[in-house]
Design a protein around this motif. Structure first.
Motif, short mmCIF file in Angstrom:
data_model
loop_
_atom_site.label_atom_id
_atom_site.label_comp_id
_atom_site.label_asym_id
_atom_site.label_seq_id
_atom_site.Cartn_x
_atom_site.Cartn_y
_atom_site.Cartn_z
N UNK A 119 0.81 -1.22 0.00
CA UNK A 119 0.00 0.00 0.00
C UNK A 119 0.84 1.27 0.00
N UNK A 120 0.31 2.30 -0.64
CA UNK A 120 0.86 3.65 -0.53
C UNK A 120 -0.03 4.38 0.46
N UNK A 121 0.56 4.75 1.59
CA UNK A 121 -0.22 5.16 2.77
C UNK A 121 -0.36 6.67 2.84
N UNK A 122 -1.56 7.08 3.19
CA UNK A 122 -1.88 8.50 3.35
C UNK A 122 -1.87 8.87 4.83
N UNK A 123 -1.16 9.96 5.18
CA UNK A 123 -1.16 10.49 6.55
C UNK A 123 -0.70 11.94 6.47
N UNK A 124 -1.60 12.91 6.64
CA UNK A 124 -1.23 14.31 6.41
C UNK A 124 -0.21 14.87 7.39
N UNK B 179 -5.31 6.47 0.83
CA UNK B 179 -4.32 5.42 0.62
C UNK B 179 -4.65 4.64 -0.64
N UNK B 180 -3.62 4.22 -1.37
CA UNK B 180 -3.79 3.34 -2.52
C UNK B 180 -3.31 1.94 -2.16
N UNK B 181 -4.08 0.93 -2.57
CA UNK B 181 -3.68 -0.46 -2.29
C UNK B 181 -4.24 -1.35 -3.39
#
Length: 454
Positions: free
Chosen positions: A284-289, A322-324
């Motif tokens: 996964x490409x993880x999102x966290x601002x 997030x992209x997975x």
């Protein structure tokens, strides 16, 4: 006596969750006036489309034009979302099937001629023979238009030129202005012969219009929260005796049957059209601002590589999810919906250090952003590529920053529009990359055979 009815929208920005109700309201109003033998005109003042919405993205705006056609709009002008957020070919084809006039006096092709789909003005005639001259102007994002292949002229100069002609041919003059509130008020003072200015761009609204001298200004906010109405009353000698303005609040319009179904149809049609696979991620490409992640680092690195810059920075708040697993065009739109372009600025080491130290302000990540093409909520932390901070020293590509040396910094264009880093960036030369958005860069990177996530 004759009464002319005008309805106007502006800055809807593809907020089609409001459109079913607005559409029915406009159709009913138009039908009612026509049954009474009254003249009615319907204008949109630009930024009707916005590529955050799947239907707009998938159709490059032509789905929005279908909606305007269904309401039988009289004419529109363009906003910057039509003008600089579409590739040249997409804007040039946008109005191929429009059943209304497109009025933009200050937009030309590079050869100095108007595109086939543009008129600077149009004279409309009522049943009683009143001549209504309507001129359109759009905001002067001159450099961006030039990069896309258009020629944009200074709007006030263009207005002076065409007013001379329109005054001779009209009894009433209406300006469709995607220039903003301050410019509209200035125009009303400088050109009192304009009867009505319908405004946009700065998302302002006037509940009952605003009078500047004898000119009545109207504006309907943003996102379809309001629909504007104006009435102009004239004598048989074509003298205007009364002008009135009113706004209809979206929340006061009756809910229509299957409203949510129509809204979902807009979304699902676009989603289906964007359902092409880009890649399948191995992790996964993880999102966290509020912290650096593999996703924000990837975007920053991709930006630097695309721009061939020495270093890059982005704000993590640009990524909204997030992209997975399997990734589609729709997924990229969901996580990066902004109409934000890459940009490169050349800075001295001293100037670059000034900018980078400001990005470390602890309050900055929580700053809420509106406008500038940003479609998220908070700015988020800054994430860098080719830049490291160690022991109160900044390193560019593993070498200590040199104050006299020139460096190229790649960054999202939103940071160049005057609201950030005001001590350094506004006066520097910028190189904008158009028509690519940041999500286009991500797609480019993820489709590389060498991508570490493929």
């Amino acid at each position: 006596m004759e009464t002319i009815y005008i309805y106007h929208t502006n800055d809807v920005h593809s907020h089609l969750e409001h459109w079913p109700r607005i559409s029915r309201f406009l159709k009913q109003k138009k039908a009612s006036h026509q049954q009474q033998g009254e003249d009615v005109f319907l204008f949109d003042i630009g930024d009707f489309l916005d590529r955050w919405h799947p239907l707009t993205e998938a159709t490059k705006g032509q789905g929005n034009i279908t909606l305007l056609n269904e309401c039988e709009y009289t004419a529109v002008t363009i906003g910057n979302n039509e003008g600089v957020n579409l590739a040249y070919e997409d804007l040039d084809r946008l109005y191929d099937h429009a059943a209304f006039d497109v009025l933009v006096a200050n937009l030309y092709k590079k050869n100095g001629l108007y595109p086939d789909w543009v008129k600077p003005y149009k004279i409309y005639h009522t049943k009683k023979g009143t001549r209504i001259g309507v001129i359109g102007l759009t905001a002067p994002f001159t450099i961006l238009y030039e990069l896309l292949g258009w020629k944009l002229t200074e709007p006030i100069s263009e207005l002076k030129k065409w007013l001379t002609i329109v005054k001779e041919e009209s009894d009433i003059i209406v300006l469709l202005s995607h220039l903003g509130k301050n410019e509209d008020e200035r125009i009303a003072v400088e050109f009192p012969e304009i009867d009505v200015i319908l405004g946009a761009h700065t998302h302002h609204f006037f509940e009952n219009g605003k009078r500047v001298g004898d000119t009545l200004l109207g504006a309907a906010g943003k996102y379809g929260y309001y629909v504007g109405e104006m009435t102009i009353t004239l004598t048989d000698q074509k003298d205007v005796t009364q002008k009135e303005a009113n706004l209809y609040d979206f929340n006061d319009l009756p809910i229509i049957q299957n409203e949510q179904g129509q809204i979902l149809t807009f979304l699902n049609k676009g989603k289906e059209m964007l359902n092409q696979r880009i890649t399948t991620l191995s992790e996964p490409l993880v999102h966290a601002p509020f912290k650096e992640t593999n996703f924000s680092k990837l975007l920053s690195r991709t930006l630097r590589e695309w721009c061939s810059a020495d270093c890059a920075m982005i704000n993590a708040g640009l990524l909204l999810g997030t992209l997975a697993g399997e990734v589609t065009n729709y997924d990229l739109l969901e996580v990066c919906p902004h109409p934000i372009n890459p940009c490169v600025i050349e800075l001295t080491g001293m100037e670059l250090q000034t900018v980078l130290l400001q990005t470390k302000d602890e309050d900055l990540p929580h700053k809420q952003i509106k406008g500038l093409g940003f479609r998220g909520t908070v700015l988020g932390v800054f994430v860098y590529d080719g830049i490291d901070f160690a022991e109160n020293t900044i390193f560019i590509n593993d070498s200590k920053i040199e104050f006299e040396k020139n460096y190229t910094l790649a960054l999202p264009d939103m940071f160049t529009f005057g609201h950030f880093f005001k001590e350094v960036l506004p006066q520097k030369q910028k190189r904008y990359f158009l028509p690519e958005f940041l999500r286009d860069l991500l797609k480019w990177k993820l489709q590389m055979p060498s991508s570490p996530y493929a």
